[in-house]
Design a protein around this motif. Structure first.
Motif, short mmCIF file in Angstrom:
data_model
loop_
_atom_site.label_atom_id
_atom_site.label_comp_id
_atom_site.label_asym_id
_atom_site.label_seq_id
_atom_site.Cartn_x
_atom_site.Cartn_y
_atom_site.Cartn_z
N UNK A 157 0.82 -1.21 0.00
CA UNK A 157 0.00 0.00 0.00
C UNK A 157 0.86 1.26 0.00
N UNK A 158 2.11 1.12 0.43
CA UNK A 158 3.01 2.26 0.47
C UNK A 158 3.25 2.80 -0.94
N UNK A 159 3.37 1.90 -1.94
CA UNK A 159 3.55 2.32 -3.33
C UNK A 159 2.34 3.11 -3.81
N UNK A 160 1.15 2.70 -3.37
CA UNK A 160 -0.08 3.37 -3.79
C UNK A 160 -0.17 4.78 -3.19
N UNK A 220 2.40 11.70 -5.69
CA UNK A 220 3.09 12.16 -6.90
C UNK A 220 2.09 12.69 -7.92
N UNK A 221 0.92 12.05 -8.02
CA UNK A 221 -0.12 12.53 -8.92
C UNK A 221 -0.62 13.91 -8.55
N UNK A 254 10.32 17.23 -10.47
CA UNK A 254 10.43 16.41 -9.27
C UNK A 254 9.44 15.25 -9.29
N UNK A 255 8.21 15.51 -9.72
CA UNK A 255 7.21 14.45 -9.71
C UNK A 255 7.53 13.35 -10.71
N UNK A 256 7.97 13.73 -11.90
CA UNK A 256 8.25 12.73 -12.95
C UNK A 256 9.58 12.00 -12.72
N UNK A 257 10.64 12.76 -12.44
CA UNK A 257 11.98 12.17 -12.38
C UNK A 257 12.30 11.56 -11.03
N UNK A 258 11.97 12.26 -9.96
CA UNK A 258 12.39 11.82 -8.63
C UNK A 258 11.34 11.00 -7.88
N UNK A 259 10.07 11.14 -8.25
CA UNK A 259 9.03 10.43 -7.52
C UNK A 259 8.43 9.26 -8.31
N UNK A 260 7.99 9.51 -9.53
CA UNK A 260 7.29 8.48 -10.30
C UNK A 260 8.24 7.48 -10.96
N UNK A 310 -3.55 3.36 -10.79
CA UNK A 310 -4.87 3.90 -10.45
C UNK A 310 -4.76 4.97 -9.36
N UNK A 311 -3.85 4.75 -8.40
CA UNK A 311 -3.63 5.75 -7.35
C UNK A 311 -3.07 7.04 -7.95
N UNK A 312 -2.18 6.90 -8.92
CA UNK A 312 -1.63 8.06 -9.62
C UNK A 312 -2.75 8.84 -10.31
N UNK A 313 -3.63 8.12 -11.00
CA UNK A 313 -4.75 8.77 -11.69
C UNK A 313 -5.69 9.43 -10.69
N UNK A 314 -5.93 8.77 -9.56
CA UNK A 314 -6.83 9.32 -8.55
C UNK A 314 -6.26 10.61 -7.95
N UNK A 315 -4.95 10.61 -7.67
CA UNK A 315 -4.31 11.80 -7.13
C UNK A 315 -4.37 12.97 -8.09
#
Length: 356
Positions: A85-88, A94-95, A313-319, A340-345
């Protein structure tokens, strides 16, 4: 990284300088034909002031709760890094940050720098919003890599002598142990480098978010329209909450000292309310004109710079590191859940763009 507290203090100094420059720039020429205050009655002004004071408390609470939840979540077993769940949760955060850059800040930068007030100026003849965002992303890359390289070299220079002694002793006594100790040292070095990167990411990310929080705070504080302030209060509260979630997730991974974590979390929480207070002060007789050419250009440039930081930061360092993680790639359901969590965020923040 013990320097984190000093880093936050330096950001506060930069912020104060920025406010002084903004005040000086925005006090000169106005591209509107009349002052906004002339069209607002005394009664409406008093009501607007009460709403602004309420919004200070509301944004302070929303930002504080948002940035605190991921930090408190570290104490919950289900949210530990070794759980799926941590990945989610990280993907959701990040989203939120990615959407903040693309949907909230960058369009504002284009709108400000393409304003009719800037006709026949340099800003109207060149796409400064995209250009500044690009330079900001490139600058973030330089800071990210140079700072990581610096601390990595420091780590090697501090530990190189002791490692060499250990290897020589092992070679003389038990040759078979050389590989084991070398491998362990490599793993420790990799872990240290990764932790350093996370700390750098959390600090640079805070710069981008804080600049944006100050700007939206000043915009709300300078407004005199009740019809504008009411929807902004609700929208910006959710805005600060979700941004706080994203930043809090990065701070929880950085494993900073408790004092440094509290400083950075508090710094984020108070900046939007402080921005509102400054906007109120500037609009009540300190010479601030939010529709002056200089104000429009300064806000547009700062928004573009913030967008570049957050998008990088969101694309390179987080996602990218998470979605290329072998654990995620080997588990289809976890991969889909994280996406799906990325899309929801991103959808949550995109929805707020309707109001703010």
């Amino acid at each position: 990284m013990s320097e984190c507290g000093c880093f936050s203090v330096n950001m506060l100094r930069i912020y104060i300088v920025f406010i002084i420059c903004l005040h000086v720039c925005c006090a000169s020429s106005d591209c509107t034909s009349h002052d906004d205050h002339d069209a607002v009655s005394q009664d409406e002004t008093e009501k607007a002031t009460k709403l602004k004071l309420g919004s200070i408390a509301l944004l302070l609470m929303a930002g504080g709760v948002g940035v605190s939840l991921p930090l408190i979540g570290k104490k919950i077993p289900a949210l530990q890094p070794e759980n799926d769940i941590f990945f989610m949760v990280k993907a959701f955060a990040a989203g939120v940050i990615l959407c903040t850059g693309f949907v909230h800040i960058l369009p504002d930068a284009f709108e400000r720098l393409n304003s009719p007030c800037l006709e026949n100026t340099t800003a109207s003849k060149f796409p400064f919003a995209g250009f500044v965002a690009m330079l900001s992303a490139m600058g973030t890359l330089m800071i990210d890599t140079f700072a990581t390289g610096y601390y990595k070299r420091q780590h090697f220079s501090n530990n190189n002598g002791s490692k060499q002694v250990n290897v020589v002793v092992d070679e003389e006594e038990h040759a078979g142990h050389v590989h084991v100790h070398t491998h362990a040292s490599h793993g420790h070095t990799h872990g240290s480098t990764e932790l350093i990167r996370r700390r750098i990411v959390s600090q640079v990310l805070e710069i981008g978010i804080v600049v944006h929080s100050v700007i939206i705070g000043i915009s709300l504080g300078a407004s005199q329209s009740i019809d504008t302030i009411k929807p902004l209060m609700a929208a910006l509260s959710f805005h600060q909450f979700f941004e706080g979630l994203g930043l809090g997730g990065c701070l929880s991974l950085a494993e900073l000292k408790s004092k440094s974590t509290v400083i950075m979390a508090a710094f984020f929480s108070v900046m939007a309310p402080v921005g509102i207070g400054i906007g109120m002060g500037m609009s009540s007789g300190l010479g601030y004109k939010k529709d002056s050419k200089e104000a429009i250009m300064v806000e547009g440039m700062l928004n573009a710079a913030s967008a570049g930081i957050l998008i990088y930061m969101s694309l390179v360092d987080l996602l990218a590191p998470d979605f290329m993680n072998p654990r995620l790639l080997s588990n289809l359901w976890l991969h889909l859940a994280a996406f799906l969590s990325l899309l929801l965020g991103s959808a949550s923040m995109s929805l707020l763009a309707i109001w703010a």
